[in-house]
Structures are given as structure tokens and as C-alpha cells.
Design a protein around this motif. Sequence first.
Motif, PDB file in Angstrom:
ATOM      1  N   LYS A  23      24.589 -39.692  51.463  1.00 24.16           N
ATOM      2  CA  LYS A  23      23.651 -38.702  50.910  1.00 24.16           C
ATOM      3  C   LYS A  23      23.728 -38.688  49.385  1.00 24.16           C
ATOM      4  CE  LYS A  23      24.130 -34.960  54.026  1.00 24.16           C
ATOM      5  NZ  LYS A  23      24.456 -33.553  54.082  1.00 24.16           N
ATOM      6  N   LEU A  27      20.768 -39.701  46.802  1.00 18.93           N
ATOM      7  CA  LEU A  27      20.279 -38.740  45.807  1.00 18.93           C
ATOM      8  C   LEU A  27      20.279 -39.352  44.388  1.00 18.93           C
ATOM      9  CD1 LEU A  27      19.391 -35.721  45.561  1.00 18.93           C
ATOM     10  CD2 LEU A  27      21.707 -35.260  44.782  1.00 18.93           C
ATOM     11  N   SER A  30      17.507 -41.887  44.128  1.00 17.61           N
ATOM     12  CA  SER A  30      16.132 -41.384  44.031  1.00 17.61           C
ATOM     13  C   SER A  30      15.901 -40.636  42.731  1.00 17.61           C
ATOM     14  CB  SER A  30      15.783 -40.509  45.236  1.00 17.61           C
ATOM     15  OG  SER A  30      16.502 -39.307  45.169  1.00 17.61           O
ATOM     16  N   LEU A  64      25.711 -31.405  46.499  1.00 19.29           N
ATOM     17  CA  LEU A  64      24.451 -32.178  46.443  1.00 19.29           C
ATOM     18  C   LEU A  64      23.246 -31.244  46.567  1.00 19.29           C
ATOM     19  CD1 LEU A  64      25.428 -35.296  48.580  1.00 19.29           C
ATOM     20  CD2 LEU A  64      25.408 -35.071  46.091  1.00 19.29           C
ATOM     21  N   ARG A  68      20.252 -30.991  43.898  1.00 19.90           N
ATOM     22  CA  ARG A  68      18.873 -31.181  44.347  1.00 19.90           C
ATOM     23  C   ARG A  68      18.000 -29.984  43.968  1.00 19.90           C
ATOM     24  NH1 ARG A  68      20.183 -31.912  49.362  1.00 19.90           N
ATOM     25  NH2 ARG A  68      20.749 -34.090  49.335  1.00 19.90           N
TER      26      ARG A  68
END
Length: 283
Positions: A23, A27, A30, A64, A68
Motif C-alpha cells: 500500500k 501510494l 501514484s 498512509l 492520503r
Amino acid sequence: MKHASSDAAMTGGLKISDSEFQKAADLVKSLAGIHLTDGKRELVSARLAKRLRALNLTTLSQYLDVVREDKTQDELVMMLDALTTNLTSFWRESDHFDYLVEKLLPKYEAVGQSEIRGWSAGCSTGEEPYGLAMLILGNLRNPRGTSLRILATDLSTRVLDTAKRGKYGEERIKNIPPDLLKKFMAAENTPTGTLYSVSQEIRSAVTFGRLNLMELWPMSGPFDFIFCRNVMIYCDKPTQRTLIERFGKLLKSGGTLFVGHSESLAGVQHNFKYVRPTIYEKP
Ligand SMILES: C[S@@+](CC[C@H](N)C(=O)[O-])C[C@H]1O[C@@H](n2cnc3c(N)ncnc32)[C@H](O)[C@@H]1O
């Protein structure tokens, strides 16, 4: 790829499961184009443990979510600062600076260019763009008759704050050629030692701004040259290819792209003409 030892790695007090690591990798890929290989799991664990403690969080997943959900991207910057390096210096990879003086300035002068535009993409604490401005204004035959504009961008607001201050300690300025140092930097004595301030003339030529290279680029070119050195080192080949294509669109025809010494475009499909190692020209 599965981690060799167990489902979770225990380093620096932070347990990271395979799915959490994946994950995290998804992240940063991206949001910042950074490719975290499985070999970086211990680094992630060791470097982020402190940040989690500061935020009173216990798992990487919780962290995270914070990254985000933070629309300012400040936490993303914190995370990337922990995982990457902002290392830079004046006159780093100085053959690029030699090429600019020996080949590009005569070329600009030969056609009577009254404006020179450059971009330092991933400028860190400012040594690269300020150095470029000193080099160009210090070597042009007619600096007063030329408008120099260097755009300097970085993802990290922390390094940009240092860059905008434009003050460097004695250790940092030692690679600046003495004539340019004398001309463009003023020394001041402070309780912690001598500080060198970038002159107003150089500051006026450089504009700093925050820009994540993975997002839309608001500026329009065309640039005579782009320096993107030691930034794409963290990207996988497809991301490098996309960036290089986007740089190409903002360069003038005949404009020059400089990449870091460890970042040759070998293995990356592109339309640039190879000039010499890590220097490319837009046809
Ligand atoms: C190692 S420094 C390179 C500084 C300078 N170009 C040099 O070669 O000395 C890399 C810089 O790239 C920035 N960076 C990393 N990913 C980025 C991204 N996606 N967008 C913009 N800057 C990024 C980092 O914040 C860091 O300041």
C-alpha cells in the motif's frame, strides 16, 4: 515479491506487513512517481517509525491514511523527505556547467538571443538554480542586454524555504569559482560562522515554486534548457519516459536536457538527440 523472513518485518519498532508495504509503495508511486522496491522495506520501517511516534500512530496503514487525506501534501513531503534525499551542492556534476558555458552560451549569443529561460526541476535547497544564474550572468558578454529567467521547482516546501533564504555556510560554497563567489555572494559574520548571501541580481533571475512533477505543470515554455538531475533516480522506466516526453514538449527545438550522472536515458524510449553522457538535445 514476498519478504523473505516473515509476514511482517520488525525494524526500528515498526511492524510492516506485506500488504501494508504494498500500500505504501502504491501510494508513493501514484502521488510522487517514486518506485519503492521490496528491498526498501527496512528503510521505510526505520525512517517512518519516528514520524509515526510524532503523530501518535501505531500502524503504517493509519499513517498512509493521514498522507492520503492531507490535501496540502505536507505529510507526503514529510514522508518523501524520510525516504529520499535532498542532497545537492553548488557546481555538482560540473561538466554540465562547463558545457553550458562552452557550448550553449556561445550558441545563444551567436543568434543574438535577448532572453534565456531555464528550468531546474527538483532544485532542492537552491544550489543548482543559483549556480546556473551565477554561471550565466558571470559569463555572458552582455549580461545587461539579456533577460535571464530560471524557474526552480521542487515538491518539498521544506527545501524550498531554505532555497528562498539564499544563505549558505562556508562549507557549502567552496565549489563556487572564486570570481563568481566574489561577484555574486556577500559574506556576513554571524555568531555561528560566516554566511554567504546570494546577491539581488541572482535572486531576481530565479523564481522558486512548489511543483510535484507527477501533477499538471502550470507553466508554459519554451525553455532553452532543463536541468532534471538526481530526481528521476527514484522513478521506474515508464515514469521516466513520461517525464522525458513532457520535458521535450516544454523545450525549444535545439534545447538541452541535462539529467544526473547516474541517470542516463539508456533503456528509456525518447526522441532526444544524444550529445554526450547525460546531455540530450531536442531535435
Ligand atoms: C537529490 S535532490 C537533487 C537536487 C539537484 N537537482 C541536484 O542534482 O543536486 C532530489 C530532489 O527532487 C525532489 N523530488 C523528488 N520527487 C519529486 C517530484 N515528484 N516532484 C518534484 N520534485 C521531486 C526532492 O524533493 C529533492 O529535493
